[in-house]
Design a protein around this motif. Structure first.
Motif, PDB file in Angstrom:
ATOM      1  N   LEU A 103     -34.011  32.181 -13.569  1.00  0.00           N
ATOM      2  CA  LEU A 103     -33.335  32.845 -12.457  1.00  0.00           C
ATOM      3  C   LEU A 103     -32.026  33.501 -12.917  1.00  0.00           C
ATOM      4  O   LEU A 103     -31.762  34.681 -12.643  1.00  0.00           O
ATOM      5  N   LEU A 104     -31.214  32.748 -13.669  1.00  0.00           N
ATOM      6  CA  LEU A 104     -29.908  33.266 -14.086  1.00  0.00           C
ATOM      7  C   LEU A 104     -30.038  34.369 -15.131  1.00  0.00           C
ATOM      8  O   LEU A 104     -29.339  35.395 -15.059  1.00  0.00           O
ATOM      9  N   LEU A 105     -30.930  34.198 -16.099  1.00  0.00           N
ATOM     10  CA  LEU A 105     -31.067  35.206 -17.162  1.00  0.00           C
ATOM     11  C   LEU A 105     -31.702  36.485 -16.637  1.00  0.00           C
ATOM     12  O   LEU A 105     -31.380  37.579 -17.124  1.00  0.00           O
ATOM     13  N   THR A 106     -32.605  36.377 -15.678  1.00  0.00           N
ATOM     14  CA  THR A 106     -33.153  37.591 -15.058  1.00  0.00           C
ATOM     15  C   THR A 106     -32.036  38.396 -14.409  1.00  0.00           C
ATOM     16  O   THR A 106     -31.979  39.633 -14.522  1.00  0.00           O
ATOM     17  N   LEU A 111     -28.346  43.082 -14.472  1.00  0.00           N
ATOM     18  CA  LEU A 111     -27.003  43.657 -14.406  1.00  0.00           C
ATOM     19  C   LEU A 111     -26.749  44.671 -15.523  1.00  0.00           C
ATOM     20  O   LEU A 111     -25.839  45.506 -15.402  1.00  0.00           O
ATOM     21  N   PHE A 112     -27.529  44.625 -16.591  1.00  0.00           N
ATOM     22  CA  PHE A 112     -27.399  45.599 -17.671  1.00  0.00           C
ATOM     23  C   PHE A 112     -28.160  46.885 -17.363  1.00  0.00           C
ATOM     24  O   PHE A 112     -28.245  47.780 -18.214  1.00  0.00           O
ATOM     25  N   SER A 119     -36.433  43.013 -16.515  1.00  0.00           N
ATOM     26  CA  SER A 119     -35.452  41.933 -16.558  1.00  0.00           C
ATOM     27  C   SER A 119     -36.138  40.574 -16.658  1.00  0.00           C
ATOM     28  O   SER A 119     -35.692  39.686 -17.392  1.00  0.00           O
ATOM     29  N   PHE A 120     -37.242  40.423 -15.920  1.00  0.00           N
ATOM     30  CA  PHE A 120     -37.976  39.156 -15.960  1.00  0.00           C
ATOM     31  C   PHE A 120     -38.559  38.914 -17.355  1.00  0.00           C
ATOM     32  O   PHE A 120     -38.463  37.799 -17.896  1.00  0.00           O
ATOM     33  N   ALA A 306     -23.650  37.335 -23.490  1.00  0.00           N
ATOM     34  CA  ALA A 306     -23.831  36.981 -22.079  1.00  0.00           C
ATOM     35  C   ALA A 306     -25.002  36.024 -21.895  1.00  0.00           C
ATOM     36  O   ALA A 306     -24.894  35.014 -21.174  1.00  0.00           O
ATOM     37  N   MET A 307     -26.129  36.305 -22.549  1.00  0.00           N
ATOM     38  CA  MET A 307     -27.321  35.477 -22.348  1.00  0.00           C
ATOM     39  C   MET A 307     -27.167  34.099 -22.977  1.00  0.00           C
ATOM     40  O   MET A 307     -27.614  33.089 -22.417  1.00  0.00           O
TER      41      MET A 307
END
Length: 610
Positions: A103-106, A111-112, A119-120, A306-307
Motif C-alpha cells: 500500500l505505502l510503496l504503491t 507520487l513520482f 505504480s503497483f 524514498a522506497m
C-alpha cells in the motif's frame, strides 16, 4: 573456431573467478561484507565497467541456481514440524508486512508520476525482498537459526510464494488478456497443483530409497550427482508448473530434512551453493545499467531513497505492532528494506505483457539493483554505529567482564549435575545460560548464573573464555553446540573443551573436531541402568559390573571403527590440531550406585532443560 570459443569461455570463467577472489577479501577486510564485494566486482567487469561481459542476463539466469540451492539448504534445516510451528510468522506476520508495504510503496511510486497499474508493479517488485542478500547477511552473522532469523526467513518464504499470483495479476492487467481464454488460467492452476503434489509424493516415497541404494553402492560422486539431481529436478518441476524454482528446492529440502542422509546431502551441495550464489551477486552487479542511471539519476536516486526509507518504516511499524522488541524490529527493517531478484522476473513479464514500457522497466530494475547493493553497506554501518543491545531483564545479570577457571555453557539438568563436582572442590566457575526463568530459580538456591548466548563470540570473550582453563558445553542443542565448538577451536585454543554430545553421530563429529572430551547425554546413565537391572534380577554385582564394562569396551571399539572408516557427516570443521585416526575415549569409572546430588532439592526445583 571451436577452439577460439572454448578459449573465450575459459577467459570469461577466469575473469569471473578472478574478480571475486580479488574483490571479496578486500571488502571483507574493510568490514563491508562479501555481498557488496561481489556486487562491486560484477559492476567492475560488466558492460558498464571494463566491458568484459556484454550479456549479464545470461549469467544471471544460470546464477539464480545459487539462490535455489541456498533455499534447499535452508529447507534441510526446516523439519515439517518446525515449519508448521512457524505458520503464524509465515502467513500472519508475512501477510501483514506485505500488505502494509504494498500500500505505502504503491503510493510512493504514484507520487513520482506513474499510473496506478505501473505504480503497483513497481511497488510489488520492491516488496519482494532479496532472499539472496538477506540470507547471505544472516548467514555471515550466524543468525539464521536464531528466533529473529527464523522470523525473517518465514517472511521471505511467504514473499517467494507471491511471485506466482503476481505473474497471474500481470497477465490479467495485460491489454492482450482478452485474446486468451479463461480455461488456460484454470489449466495453469491445475498444473501448478499437480507439480506440488508430485514433488511431495516423490519426497515421501522415492528420495530416501534412492539415496539408500546409492549409499550402498559406495560411490561418493554418484551421491553428489544425486543431490544435485534432487535440487535441480525439484526446481525444474516447479518451474514447469509455473511456480518458483526456489520454492521447489525449499520444499525438496523440507522433505529431506528428517532423512538419515540429510548431512551428507548438505555437505555435497554446499560447494555448488557457495560458488553459484557468488556468481548470482556478480551478475546482479553487471546488470546495473549505468547509462540508465546517468540519464535518470534524479528520479532513480530519489526513488531508491524514498522506497527504502518507506519500506523500512513500514517493516518496523509492523514488527512493533506484533510485539517485537525495538532492537529486533530495527534490525529487520534495515535488512529487508530493498527489492529482490524476483523483481527482475516480474518487470520482464510486465514489459512483455505491455503493462509497462521498456524504459520504465529499466528504471525500476536499476532502482532494485541499487537498493540490493546499498543494503549490505547500510546493514554494516548500522551494526557498527549502533550500540550492541544486551538483554535488559530485571533481576538477571548479563555476562560481562567475567573470569573463571571453568566456563560452563548451559545449566539445565546436565549442567546442574556436572557443576556439582567442580563446586565441591571450590573450582572457580562461570555459568551462563539463556533461560531467564531457570536463572531466576537457580538464584533462589544459591547459584549465580549469568545471562549469555554461548554461540556469540563477544559473549564468550565477556565470560572470560580467553583465560579459562576449561570450557564445558552442556546445552541440549546440537547445532548450537557445534557453533560453540567452532568458535572455541578458532579463538580459545588454550582451554580444554568438554562437550555434551546429542547422539552417536554427534559424538563422531565432535571427536573429528578435536574436542578434549565428549560424552553422549544418555549413554553412561543407560549402561548403569542396565547394570542395576542385572543386579535386581539376581546377577552378582561383580558380574554385572564386568558386563557393563564389556558394553563400554565394545561400544568404544565400534566408535573407533566408525572413526577409522570416516563416518563423520558434516557439522564442525577440523580445526583443533591433529586428529588421531583411532581416538581413545576418556576412561570413565562409574560408582556402584548413583551418588546423591549435593543439592537435590535445588536440582529438582530449578527446572528441566529438555
Amino acid at each position: 573456431m571451436s577452439v577460439e570459443n572454448t578459449t573465450s569461455d575459459l577467459i570469461n570463467v577466469v575473469a569471473l573467478l578472478g574478480a571475486a577472489v580479488v574483490a571479496v577479501p578486500i571488502f571483507r577486510r574493510l568490514g563491508l561484507g562479501s555481498v557488496l564485494g561481489y556486487l562491486a566486482a560484477g559492476l567492475l567487469i560488466g558492460p558498464f565497467g571494463f566491458g568484459w561481459f556484454s550479456d549479464p542476463q545470461s549469467i544471471l539466469h544460470v546464477a539464480e541456481l545459487g539462490v535455489v540451492m541456498f533455499l534447499f539448504v535452508i529447507g534441510l534445516e526446516m523439519r515439517p514440524s518446525h515449519l508448521w510451528s512457524l505458520r503464524g510468522e509465515i502467513f500472519g506476520l508475512g501477510t501483514l508486512q506485505i500488505l502494509t508495504c504494498t500500500l505505502l510503496l504503491t503510493g510512493v511510486v504514484y507520487l513520482f508520476g506513474y499510473s496506478l497499474p505501473v505504480s503497483f508493479i513497481g511497488a510489488m517488485g520492491f516488496v519482494l525482498t532479496s532472499t539472496a542478500v538477506v540470507m547471505q547477511l544472516l548467514g555471515e552473522r550466524g543468525d539464521i537459526a536464531l528466533p529473529r532469523g527464523q522470523r525473517i526467513v518465514s517472511i521471505l518464504l511467504f514473499e517467494d510464494l507471491l511471485i506466482v499470483p503476481l505473474l497471474a495479476i500481470v497477465a490479467l492487467m495485460s491489454p492482450v488478456v482478452h485474446a486468451q481464454g479463461g480455461d488456460s488460467r484454470w489449466l495453469g492452476i491445475g498444473i501448478a497443483a499437480a507439480s506440488v503434489a508430485g514433488l511431495i509424493a516423490a519426497g515421501i516415497w522415492l528420495l530416501n530409497p534412492l539415496f539408500r541404494i546409492l549409499a550402498a553402492a559406495k560411490a561418493r560422486e554418484v551421491m553428489t550427482a544425486a543431490a544435485l539431481l534432487v535440487v535441480l529436478g525439484a526446481a525444474l518441476l516447479m518451474q514447469l508448473g509455473g511456480l518458483s524454482m526456489a520454492m521447489g528446492a525449499f520444499l525438496a529440502g523440507v522433505l529431506l530434512s528428517e532423512s538419515t542422509f540429510r548431512h551428507q546431502i548438505e555437505a555435497d551441495i554446499e560447494p555448488f551453493r557457495g560458488i553459484l550464489l557468488g556468481l548470482f551477486f556478480l551478475a546482479v552487479g553487471m546488470a546495473l545499467d549505468l547509462g540508465v542511471v546517468y540519464r535518470n539519476w534524479p528520479f532513480i536516486l530519489g526513488a531508491v531513497l524514498a522506497m527504502m526509507v518507506v519500506k523500512a518504516i513500514a517493516i518496523y511499524v509492523v514488527a512493533r505492532v506484533t510485539r517485537t522488541c525495538h532492537a529486533e524490529a530495527l534490525d529487520r527493517a534495515v535488512l529487508m528494506a530493498q527489492g529482490g531478484e524476483f523483481a527482475f522476473v516480474l518487470f520482464a513479464a510486465a514489459a512483455a505483457a505491455r503493462v509497462i514500457d521498456g524504459e520504465t522497466a529499466a528504471n525500476l530494475t536499476a532502482i532494485v539493483v541499487i537498493s540490493m547493493a546499498l543494503t549490505p553497506l547500510v546493514a554494516t554501518l548500522f551494526r557498527r554505529f549502533t550500540p550492541k543491545t544486551q538483554a535488559n531483564l530485571e533481576g538477571v545479570d548479563a555476562a560481562e567482564g567475567l573470569s573463571g577457571s571453568v566456563l560452563i555453557i548451559g545449566f539445565g539438568r546436565f549442567g546442574q549435575v556436572m557443576s556439582q563436582s567442580l563446586l565441591a572442590r571450590d573450582v572457580d566457575v562461570t555459568i551462563i545460560d539463556t533461560d531467564i526463568e531457570m536463572i531466576r530459580s537457580a538464584e533462589e538456591f544459591g547459584f549465580k548464573i549469568y545471562y549469555g548466548d554461548g554461540t556469540r563470540l563477544d559473549v564468550l570473550h565477556a565470560c572470560g573464555a580467553d583465560s579459562a582453563r576449561a570450557i564445558a558445553v552442556c546445552i541440549n542443542d546440537r547445532e548450537a553446540a557445534n557453533r560453540i565448538v567452532e568458535l572455541v577451536n578458532q579463538e580459545f585454543t588454550q582451554a580444554k573443551l568438554l562437550v555434551r554430545s546429542f547422539d552417536r553421530e554427534h559424538s563422531l563429529q565432535l571427536v573429528a573436531a578435536g574436542v578434549d572430551f565428549q560424552i553422549r547425554e544418555t549413554f553412561e546413565s543407560a549402561v548403569q541402568f542396565g547394570e542395576a537391572a542385572l543386579v535386581e534380577l539376581g546377577v552378582p554385582e561383580d558380574e554385572a559390573a564386568n558386563i557393563a564394562a564389556e558394553v563400554r569396551r565394545l561400544d568404544a571399539e565400534r566408535f573407533e571403527l566408525e572413526m577409522a572408516a570416516g563416518d563423520v557427516r558434516a557439522g564442525i570443521p577440523l580445526m583443533r590440531g591433529n586428529i588421531p585416526t583411532k581416538p581413545t575415549p576418556t576412561p570413565f569409572t562409574p560408582p556402584r550406585r548413583e551418588a546423591r546430588p549435593l543439592n537435590e532439592e535445588a536440582a529438582e526445583a530449578i527446572g528441566e532443560e529438555e
